[in-house]
Design an enzyme around this catalytic site. Sequence first.
Site, PDB file in Angstrom:
ATOM      1  N   LYS A 125       7.054  -2.411   3.999  1.00  0.00           N
ATOM      2  CA  LYS A 125       5.933  -1.898   4.796  1.00  0.00           C
ATOM      3  C   LYS A 125       4.633  -2.660   4.556  1.00  0.00           C
ATOM      4  O   LYS A 125       3.541  -2.114   4.616  1.00  0.00           O
ATOM      5  CB  LYS A 125       5.704  -0.384   4.557  1.00  0.00           C
ATOM      6  CG  LYS A 125       6.943   0.492   4.707  1.00  0.00           C
ATOM      7  CD  LYS A 125       7.742   0.217   5.973  1.00  0.00           C
ATOM      8  CE  LYS A 125       6.991   0.543   7.249  1.00  0.00           C
ATOM      9  NZ  LYS A 125       7.706   0.039   8.461  1.00  0.00           N
ATOM     10  N   ASN A 175       8.165  -7.847   8.913  1.00  0.00           N
ATOM     11  CA  ASN A 175       8.728  -8.303  10.187  1.00  0.00           C
ATOM     12  C   ASN A 175       7.744  -9.152  10.985  1.00  0.00           C
ATOM     13  O   ASN A 175       8.139 -10.067  11.703  1.00  0.00           O
ATOM     14  CB  ASN A 175       9.212  -7.103  11.002  1.00  0.00           C
ATOM     15  CG  ASN A 175      10.455  -6.489  10.375  1.00  0.00           C
ATOM     16  OD1 ASN A 175      11.550  -7.016  10.513  1.00  0.00           O
ATOM     17  ND2 ASN A 175      10.278  -5.407   9.629  1.00  0.00           N
ATOM     18  N   HIS A 203      13.051  -8.100  -0.247  1.00  0.00           N
ATOM     19  CA  HIS A 203      12.114  -7.118  -0.812  1.00  0.00           C
ATOM     20  C   HIS A 203      12.293  -7.048  -2.331  1.00  0.00           C
ATOM     21  O   HIS A 203      11.732  -6.176  -2.978  1.00  0.00           O
ATOM     22  CB  HIS A 203      12.407  -5.711  -0.270  1.00  0.00           C
ATOM     23  CG  HIS A 203      11.970  -5.462   1.134  1.00  0.00           C
ATOM     24  ND1 HIS A 203      10.772  -5.888   1.664  1.00  0.00           N
ATOM     25  CD2 HIS A 203      12.582  -4.767   2.143  1.00  0.00           C
ATOM     26  CE1 HIS A 203      10.664  -5.473   2.929  1.00  0.00           C
ATOM     27  NE2 HIS A 203      11.750  -4.801   3.236  1.00  0.00           N
ATOM     28  N   SER A 253       2.312   4.042   5.533  1.00  0.00           N
ATOM     29  CA  SER A 253       3.290   3.468   6.447  1.00  0.00           C
ATOM     30  C   SER A 253       4.716   3.791   5.970  1.00  0.00           C
ATOM     31  O   SER A 253       5.595   4.150   6.767  1.00  0.00           O
ATOM     32  CB  SER A 253       3.079   1.950   6.504  1.00  0.00           C
ATOM     33  OG  SER A 253       4.014   1.357   7.369  1.00  0.00           O
TER      34      SER A 253
END
Length: 284
Positions: A43, A47, A98, A128
């Site tokens: 988050k 992307n 991640h 988020s």
Amino acid sequence: MSEYLWFEGIPFPTEEYEKETIEESRDKFVIRDEDTVLVTYPKSGSNWLIEIVCLIQTKGDPTWIQSVPIWDRSPWVESQYGYPLLINNKGPRLISSHLPFHLFPKSFFSSKAKVIYLIRNPRDVLVSGYFFWSKMKFVKTPESLRTYFEWFLKGNVIFGSWFEHTRGWLSMREKDNFLLLSYEDMKKDTKSSIKKICDFLGKKLEPDELDMVLKYSSFQTMKENIMSNYSLVPEDKASSDLVLLRKGMTGDWKNHFTVAQAEAFDKVFQEKMAGFPPGLFPWE
């Protein structure tokens, strides 16, 4: 509601992750000098960064990003889906992760592969994350923001503590093959951030190509691109109202934190992130 998959003290989602893959990616996966690795704490704009780098590679031509799902363009090395894709990919690879620093593929540390690490104000990451994970069916879902706030400060959330993750990766910041970016700077001046990425990757874009990268990586365009907005995630894994690209803004935490929470967060941040030079975090 599922719990987590725990691996060496770090909680992972129970879908798409298994201990064997995480272990194998750390101990056996060979990162090549020509690979580009995009690392984020969840988050933080992962992307968006993938989309930009994909567009830089195609000089702004959107064909690739509009025809291939984002998780195929830059597979997640620690996931059951992404790991085999990367192993079988012969050319220079775009790799997403991640993973915290200590679980990252060991081969990276003796390679010349370039890594881009994107950080974001952890307060916004928290908010988020709360809205995102609440819609997922394969993680422990918090019943309220207050609960999630407590989990986050303890590091009892997917991929562990933001503070540990960030401290670990920032130990690389003096290295030539490491680029530190912040979500805040990218929002404030996307064009300069794209140029910075190009310089780091040794890519040259003409002005019109740069404009195309800007256009096709914008929040609105990504929100409408089914290859990038996670609308292709099957319904057994997420509720139908899952929104990957919710607001794409900075400072949204101010709409959700109480005064007491803001103070508590500041205190933990000061303690955990002591020792970093002033000005390193653009949101302070």
